[in-house]
Design an enzyme around this catalytic site. Structure first.
Site, short mmCIF file in Angstrom:
data_model
loop_
_atom_site.label_atom_id
_atom_site.label_comp_id
_atom_site.label_asym_id
_atom_site.label_seq_id
_atom_site.Cartn_x
_atom_site.Cartn_y
_atom_site.Cartn_z
N ASP A 38 0.82 -1.21 0.00
CA ASP A 38 0.00 0.00 0.00
C ASP A 38 0.86 1.27 0.00
O ASP A 38 1.99 1.24 0.49
CB ASP A 38 -0.91 -0.03 1.24
CG ASP A 38 -2.11 0.87 1.09
OD1 ASP A 38 -2.37 1.36 -0.02
OD2 ASP A 38 -2.80 1.09 2.10
N HIS A 55 2.83 3.50 -8.78
CA HIS A 55 2.70 2.07 -9.09
C HIS A 55 3.95 1.57 -9.81
O HIS A 55 4.45 0.48 -9.54
CB HIS A 55 1.46 1.81 -9.96
CG HIS A 55 0.18 2.15 -9.25
ND1 HIS A 55 -0.07 1.79 -7.95
CD2 HIS A 55 -0.94 2.84 -9.66
CE1 HIS A 55 -1.27 2.22 -7.58
NE2 HIS A 55 -1.81 2.87 -8.60
N LEU A 149 10.76 -20.59 -5.09
CA LEU A 149 9.74 -19.74 -4.47
C LEU A 149 8.39 -19.87 -5.17
O LEU A 149 8.32 -19.77 -6.40
CB LEU A 149 10.20 -18.27 -4.53
CG LEU A 149 9.16 -17.22 -4.10
CD1 LEU A 149 8.93 -17.27 -2.59
CD2 LEU A 149 9.57 -15.82 -4.53
C1 FPP Z 1 -1.87 0.20 -3.41
O1 FPP Z 1 -1.44 1.54 -3.38
C2 FPP Z 1 -1.29 -0.48 -4.55
C3 FPP Z 1 -1.97 -1.01 -5.58
C4 FPP Z 1 -3.46 -0.98 -5.67
C5 FPP Z 1 -1.29 -1.64 -6.74
C6 FPP Z 1 -0.04 -2.37 -6.40
C7 FPP Z 1 0.62 -2.79 -7.64
C8 FPP Z 1 1.94 -2.80 -7.84
C9 FPP Z 1 2.97 -2.46 -6.83
C10 FPP Z 1 2.43 -3.28 -9.17
C11 FPP Z 1 2.59 -4.75 -9.08
C12 FPP Z 1 2.93 -5.36 -10.35
C13 FPP Z 1 2.84 -6.69 -10.56
C14 FPP Z 1 3.26 -7.25 -11.84
C15 FPP Z 1 2.28 -7.61 -9.56
P1 FPP Z 1 -2.51 2.69 -3.49
O2 FPP Z 1 -2.63 3.11 -4.90
O3 FPP Z 1 -3.79 2.26 -2.84
O4 FPP Z 1 -1.82 3.81 -2.64
P2 FPP Z 1 -2.57 4.92 -1.77
O5 FPP Z 1 -3.29 4.18 -0.68
O6 FPP Z 1 -1.44 5.75 -1.26
O7 FPP Z 1 -3.49 5.64 -2.68
#
Ligand code: FPP
Length: 264
Positions: A38, A55, A149
């Site tokens: 997050d 992201h 893994l």
């Molecule tokens: C939450 O942060 C994160 C996500 C909804 C997406 C997570 C995805 C990645 C890290 C990319 C992963 C890639 C692969 C291939 C698995 P948020 O956007 O909710 O952050 P915020 O709470 O600060 O708004």
């Protein structure tokens, strides 16, 4: 096996990481680690960038953590990449995430192959494009014979939805006379979940300060330990990850029972 940690910076950083991990006794190491990645949006906003930049930066962190798990011999790593609720986000952000999954799969498949990683996507299929689904299934098939893994990516995933799908699968089997309702026990139910055949979650890590499970691995986390940090996911480091593992090693897990010293 430490020597395999490449790309994490200087040899000193690598050595310090090894020293940190050495402090975790073998029998106190988690088998299954689940991560709620997050804070990508907050990280980006804090830097005056658009959310999607967060992201993209988050992928870098994810690759580092996968690498550490490979090198430390962790059995299962599950990450929450997209929830069934994330469809409520603005369309451009959803589209960006979907194309990011596709891009990362294509770029990283060779590394996963080299590292003997097995891949499984958890979650529902509907809503995902045929193209992305095809890429996901092809990647899973290509890595299926590996024995390293077990890397699970929860995408279009919700814990309640997963439990409902498992319940329906078993109901259909019962209706067809394949199983009797009274045969349904914890083991059979676990075997109908997306994580079938995998150990339960030992440790849930959530970055960025919120203290909740957000519909992630509800069944599998029944006896998990929780570890939270204020750090936004793109700033989360292998050192902090190992810190979580050391912390986990000090937890007293009773699974509803008593510690031996308390059994009097
Ligand atoms: C939450 O942060 C994160 C996500 C909804 C997406 C997570 C995805 C990645 C890290 C990319 C992963 C890639 C692969 C291939 C698995 P948020 O956007 O909710 O952050 P915020 O709470 O600060 O708004």
């Amino acid at each position: 096996m430490w020597k395999k940690i490449l790309g994490l910076g200087t040899p000193k950083r690598e050595k310090d990481l090894v020293a940190l991990y050495d402090r975790v006794p073998q029998e106190k190491r988690p088998r299954h680690i689940a991560v709620i990645m997050d804070g990508n949006g907050r990280w980006a906003e804090g830097k005056g960038l658009i959310r999607t930049a967060g992201h993209r930066a988050g992928v870098g962190t994810l690759l580092d953590i996968v690498q550490v798990c490979v090198d430390f011999g962790i059995e299962v790593l599950t990450v929450y990449a997209f929830s069934t609720e994330n469809w409520k986000r603005p369309r451009p952000e959803v589209d960006f995430l979907m194309s990011l999954f596709s891009e990362v799969l294509e770029k990283e498949i060779q590394r996963m192959e080299r590292d003997h990683v097995r891949l499984r996507f958890l979650g529902r299929e509907d809503g995902m494009s045929e193209k992305l689904l095809g890429e996901m299934r092809a990647a899973e098939a290509r890595l299926a014979g590996n024995d390293g893994l077990q890397f699970n990516i929860a995408a279009n995933y919700g814990g309640q939805d997963e439990i409902l799908r498992a319940a329906r699968t078993l109901a259909v089997r019962a209706q067809a006379g394949e199983i009797a309702p009274e045969d349904i026990d914890e083991a059979m139910f676990a075997g109908a979940l997306d994580t079938a055949g995998q150990p339960p979650v030992d440790l849930v890590i959530r970055t960025s300060g919120d203290l909740r499970l957000s519909n992630f691995l509800l069944w599998q986390s029944a006896y998990a330990e929780f570890w939270f940090t204020e750090t936004n996911w793109p700033d989360f480091t292998p050192e902090e990850f190992v810190g979580a593992l050391i912390d986990f090693a000090h937890r007293r897990r009773r699974f509803g029972g008593l510690n031996p010293s308390e059994e009097k």
